[in-house]
Design an enzyme around this catalytic site. Sequence first.
Site, PDB file in Angstrom:
ATOM      1  N   HIS A  83       0.816  -1.222   0.000  1.00 41.96           N
ATOM      2  CA  HIS A  83       0.000   0.000   0.000  1.00 41.96           C
ATOM      3  C   HIS A  83       0.848   1.268   0.000  1.00 41.96           C
ATOM      4  O   HIS A  83       0.351   2.345  -0.326  1.00 41.96           O
ATOM      5  CB  HIS A  83      -0.990  -0.007   1.176  1.00 41.96           C
ATOM      6  CG  HIS A  83      -0.398   0.253   2.520  1.00 41.96           C
ATOM      7  ND1 HIS A  83      -0.107  -0.744   3.416  1.00 41.96           N
ATOM      8  CD2 HIS A  83      -0.045   1.403   3.136  1.00 41.96           C
ATOM      9  CE1 HIS A  83       0.386  -0.231   4.527  1.00 41.96           C
ATOM     10  NE2 HIS A  83       0.441   1.081   4.380  1.00 41.96           N
ATOM     11  N   ASP A 114       0.294  -7.541   1.386  1.00 40.97           N
ATOM     12  CA  ASP A 114       0.679  -6.138   1.580  1.00 40.97           C
ATOM     13  C   ASP A 114       2.195  -5.964   1.622  1.00 40.97           C
ATOM     14  O   ASP A 114       2.730  -5.282   2.496  1.00 40.97           O
ATOM     15  CB  ASP A 114       0.040  -5.575   2.850  1.00 40.97           C
ATOM     16  CG  ASP A 114       0.009  -4.041   2.862  1.00 40.97           C
ATOM     17  OD1 ASP A 114       0.449  -3.445   1.859  1.00 40.97           O
ATOM     18  OD2 ASP A 114      -0.436  -3.460   3.859  1.00 40.97           O
ATOM     19  N   SER A 192       4.571   2.369   8.002  1.00 43.03           N
ATOM     20  CA  SER A 192       4.280   1.267   7.083  1.00 43.03           C
ATOM     21  C   SER A 192       5.505   0.861   6.279  1.00 43.03           C
ATOM     22  O   SER A 192       6.168   1.696   5.668  1.00 43.03           O
ATOM     23  CB  SER A 192       3.168   1.663   6.117  1.00 43.03           C
ATOM     24  OG  SER A 192       1.912   1.508   6.699  1.00 43.03           O
TER      25      SER A 192
END
Length: 486
Positions: A83, A114, A192
């Site tokens: 992402h 992911d 992230s």
Amino acid sequence: MIQLNEPLTHVRTKPILISLEFESPGRKTIDSVATESVLNSVVKINTFSSKPNICYPWQNKPQKKSKGSGFVIPGKMIITNAHVVANHILVLVIKRGSPKKYKAEVKAIGRECDLAILVIESKEFWEDMNPLELGDMPFLQESVNVIGYPTGGENISVTKGVVSRIESMDYAHGAINLPAIQTDAAMNPGNSGGPVCIGNKVVGVAFQTLGHSNNIGCLIPAPVVKHFITGVEKTGQYVGFCSLNLSYQHMDAQTRSHFKMNSEMTGILIYNINQHSDALNILKKYDVILSIDGVAIENDGTVIIPNRERTRLDDLVSLKQLGETILLKILREGKMHEFNITLRPVQRLVPAGQIDNNPSYYIFAGFVFVPLRKQHFKGSNGEQIVVISEVLADVINVEYYMYKHLKVNSVNKVKVENLKHLCELIEKCCTKDLRLELGDGRVIILDYQFAKSSTSLILERHRVPWAMSKDLMTDQSTTCSSTRLY
């Protein structure tokens, strides 16, 4: 506010569980101090991206900039979250303590898990960059360091916490349930893709938080990361996660008695086998799965791993590599059987929210046809569900203007297999009327020649440059009169 399971991008045949690589509880715990060598291997990632417009797939939404983290692994590659680089136009990587930006290319991207792999051509970038080593699944209460570039500043950040829970969960960016780690270490947008370390080893990758809770950050475990990397190294691309592609139910005492299970038996009952599953011609409806690779299946569909927490039986399968086999012990009509099943990745009709792929579409007489953007299993023959996503207003379709989000079953009574097939059926129509039968029983009737001549004017009026997406144009068998630029 970060909502439930929202990604952390800034601005939004052995009887053991081989794939999870569990170690004995006697493993020596390394002091979880983040060393300079580890910190220097963590990078900041700036991404410029533009999402496709779902209703008008020939257009993109406005460009935006977001921030994430990543870390260097062997092979001159960088791991980050999918992402973080989704729908990327430009990806720039910045080393710790340096203002210089290096252009990166996305080598592989796995939406389900992911994860993504970046590569950088610049030799200068790789000077003094030491790859981090992937560790194993941590144990509860082990101390971990979350490292990255979260919101709140530009320099690297290190927060400390403990492993508070290990169990499978839904990955917010993907469409699959996989093992995950929870920690109480502070995690914020921008973390992230950053590593979570015990000592100098990476045990997880930060990827999302639970928004309606306090201090619960979620990590992708190292075994999942290893599975992703191994698949890319073997095939050059993301290969996905394996599944038996079947549905099962839990078993209570009455059900176990009915299916002739003795008091010592536990397992789950198969009630549906997907038509494209490798198990279709081996297993049967109402078979009871007693064990997988020698690991007993509990009546609630879980398995017990020694010295570990209880986990879902799917975890015995999902991290196997493409083409591996598993041994199933089955109870069928009171008799025991054993079968070897070859595993294949889960295939979807259209992955929910496709990323980094230009959406496929075809326009005729103002009707915008697209593949359904919802999770479904996909057959080896490329079967898709095709729907009308939009109707570009014109006199020829005004009576059908509200016929949106409806499935197209057939064209001139020929069943539609996929978008490419629908395009061919319409372009090669040789009857006066074009008949489209929809999923709810309604029918669209168009004068074919009038509709064909109207398409050019409709495209021009609505400022649509192409009547179909490039993937349909490249098919030489499709002779479309409307593929030119208007």
